[in-house]
Design a protein around this motif. Sequence first.
Motif, mmCIF file in Angstrom:
data_model
loop_
_atom_site.group_PDB
_atom_site.id
_atom_site.type_symbol
_atom_site.label_atom_id
_atom_site.label_comp_id
_atom_site.label_asym_id
_atom_site.label_seq_id
_atom_site.Cartn_x
_atom_site.Cartn_y
_atom_site.Cartn_z
ATOM 1 N N VAL A 197 42.362 45.298 38.470
ATOM 2 C CA VAL A 197 41.177 45.855 37.810
ATOM 3 C C VAL A 197 40.117 44.765 37.681
ATOM 4 O O VAL A 197 40.362 43.722 37.070
ATOM 5 N N PRO A 198 38.940 44.981 38.251
ATOM 6 C CA PRO A 198 37.873 43.973 38.135
ATOM 7 C C PRO A 198 37.557 43.667 36.678
ATOM 8 O O PRO A 198 37.519 44.566 35.831
ATOM 9 N N GLY A 199 37.375 42.383 36.390
ATOM 10 C CA GLY A 199 37.008 41.978 35.037
ATOM 11 C C GLY A 199 38.173 41.726 34.112
ATOM 12 O O GLY A 199 37.988 41.263 32.988
ATOM 13 N N ILE A 200 39.396 42.055 34.567
ATOM 14 C CA ILE A 200 40.587 41.835 33.748
ATOM 15 C C ILE A 200 41.462 40.788 34.427
ATOM 16 O O ILE A 200 41.894 40.971 35.578
ATOM 17 N N GLY A 201 41.699 39.695 33.738
ATOM 18 C CA GLY A 201 42.553 38.646 34.256
ATOM 19 C C GLY A 201 43.869 38.598 33.510
ATOM 20 O O GLY A 201 43.967 39.026 32.351
ATOM 21 N N ALA A 202 44.893 38.094 34.181
ATOM 22 C CA ALA A 202 46.201 37.890 33.552
ATOM 23 C C ALA A 202 46.390 36.400 33.314
ATOM 24 O O ALA A 202 46.099 35.572 34.194
#
Length: 344
Positions: A299-304
């Motif tokens: 998902v663009p904009g969501i980092g782990a």
Amino acid sequence: MGKTNPGRFFEDYEVGDVIRHAVPRTVAEGERALYHALYPARHALYSSDEFAAACGLEGSPLDDLMAFHVVFGKTVPDISLNAVANLGYAQGRWLKPVYPGDTLRAESQVIGLKQNSNGKSGVVWVQTRGFNQVGEIVLDYVRWVMVRKGDLDAPAPETVIPDLPAVVPASELVIPEGLSFEDYDFELAGAPHRWGDYEIGEKIDHVDGVTIEEAEHMLATRLWQNTAKVHFDATFREDGKRLIYGGHVISMARALSFNGLANAQMIVALNGGAHANPCFAGDTVRAWSEVLDRAETSVPGIGAIRLRLVAVKQGAEPFALKTEAGKYAPEVLLDLDYWALMPI
């Protein structure tokens, strides 16, 4: 006679056994209020319906660790009532948010057995799944427990040790449907730091400390319907102390990590964990974190962000973990490895 449950002993398990745990539990806002009263939990996504809605969710979920504790508590009468110690976790994933009004139930499959050399106990590996009221798996994880034998003459089972991954691959992390950090409000969340502001190898001292109280840890453990004797019965241990439930330390450390990791909003995987030393009432818990890895998600904009969360008690050296001999320092209570979601 015969109507009470003494719990399973090591010889009562067979690889492949599937155990459906009693009793299903409907969780609601009352559990959230108690959770936030017991721990200094302040992550915005779990505190505000409006904040969660701005992030694309239907409302504020119940804290990830609350769902874990409820599911874990279901397993105790069948898995760890006669445990010597809970030894570790692996391969944990949160697959669906849990919302007020959801009903959780749990089942476990025995995936490994190994009798100890002393012949008095053995290690049991189980994979536990938590389900909601429509049968969706909300989380699953593996844990292993050292369990007493009831019959010391019972034959040792064939040794089966499961091959468990050290880390849940970032590609297997599940992002909740609709989640978006496009309109994320950093000011309301409590900190400006994004995913890209954290470097691999960075260590963060979370500064704050909380002294564990006897009444609070027993209230918390009852809240999760965890019936393990070591947490309640002061006559069960030779030292006359009630052992603090390890999950209580996990939630306390996670809540303390807000100061430095306020935007690590959702826990999505549990890679591993060890309760390094026992915790008792009167201990003051502090926490620090180390950034182990970062990964982009689907998902663009969501980092782990992969984090090591370490809880220590009073007397610990800064960033204490292990001694020169490779053992956990005596002041270290918890060493937890998890993935969390953070705005990029």
